[in-house]
Write a protein that holds these residues in place. Structure first.
Motif, PDB file in Angstrom:
ATOM      1  N   ALA A  49       0.850  -1.195   0.000  1.00 39.98           N
ATOM      2  CA  ALA A  49       0.000   0.000   0.000  1.00 39.98           C
ATOM      3  C   ALA A  49       0.877   1.234   0.000  1.00 39.98           C
ATOM      4  O   ALA A  49       1.989   1.207   0.541  1.00 39.98           O
ATOM      5  CB  ALA A  49      -0.924   0.008   1.218  1.00 39.98           C
ATOM      6  N   THR A  57      -4.419   7.067  -1.902  1.00 38.58           N
ATOM      7  CA  THR A  57      -3.930   5.744  -1.551  1.00 38.58           C
ATOM      8  C   THR A  57      -4.031   4.785  -2.727  1.00 38.58           C
ATOM      9  O   THR A  57      -4.833   4.978  -3.641  1.00 38.58           O
ATOM     10  CB  THR A  57      -4.718   5.166  -0.365  1.00 38.58           C
ATOM     11  OG1 THR A  57      -6.104   5.103  -0.717  1.00 38.58           O
ATOM     12  CG2 THR A  57      -4.563   6.031   0.882  1.00 38.58           C
ATOM     13  N   TYR A  59      -3.531   0.310  -3.324  1.00 35.33           N
ATOM     14  CA  TYR A  59      -3.321  -0.970  -2.650  1.00 35.33           C
ATOM     15  C   TYR A  59      -3.072  -2.080  -3.666  1.00 35.33           C
ATOM     16  O   TYR A  59      -3.564  -2.058  -4.790  1.00 35.33           O
ATOM     17  CB  TYR A  59      -4.562  -1.355  -1.839  1.00 35.33           C
ATOM     18  CG  TYR A  59      -4.904  -0.406  -0.722  1.00 35.33           C
ATOM     19  CD1 TYR A  59      -5.774   0.662  -0.926  1.00 35.33           C
ATOM     20  CD2 TYR A  59      -4.359  -0.580   0.551  1.00 35.33           C
ATOM     21  CE1 TYR A  59      -6.092   1.541   0.106  1.00 35.33           C
ATOM     22  CE2 TYR A  59      -4.673   0.279   1.589  1.00 35.33           C
ATOM     23  CZ  TYR A  59      -5.542   1.336   1.353  1.00 35.33           C
ATOM     24  OH  TYR A  59      -5.847   2.191   2.389  1.00 35.33           O
TER      25      TYR A  59
END
Length: 122
Positions: A49, A57, A59
């Motif tokens: 991540a 963000t 992931y």
């Protein structure tokens, strides 16, 4: 130079949770992105991540919906909340920071933490 110190690894049963933390220290630096990588025995290190300076963000597909990365810019810390852990999440987890020296951008540098072991038993 920026030093990274991780904490929070350990042994947990499948389905359990762990929270990893990483604190950056040093002088006269500005952090861009912070991320978590992991490396299982016999495998290459992989990105888990990443969180940018604006808190965007991203992931790995394998952890989406289970892991959450967050950061505190004032404290230069990054956390990884890991829920619904699976045995295949077992690995050494490394904190990584992309940063630059001083108040003005002059090139990206990278630092790694020493790693923290996460073991998920079935």
């Amino acid at each position: 130079q920026v030093q990274l110190e991780e904490s929070g690894g350990g042994l947990v049963q499948a389905g359990g949770s762990l929270r990893l933390s990483c604190a950056a220290s040093g002088s006269d630096f500005s952090i861009l992105a912070m991320s978590w990588y992991r490396q299982a025995p016999g495998k290459q290190r992989e990105l888990v991540a990443v969180i940018g300076s604006g808190s965007t963000t991203n992931y790995a597909d394998s952890v989406k919906g289970r892991f959450t990365i967050s950061r505190d810019n004032a404290k230069n810390t990054v956390n990884l909340q890991m829920n619904s852990l699976k045995p295949e999440d077992t690995a050494v987890y490394y904190c990584n920071a992309q940063w630059y020296k001083g108040p003005y951008y002059s090139g990206t540098l990278r630092s790694w933490g020493q790693g923290t072991q996460v073991t998920v038993s079935s």
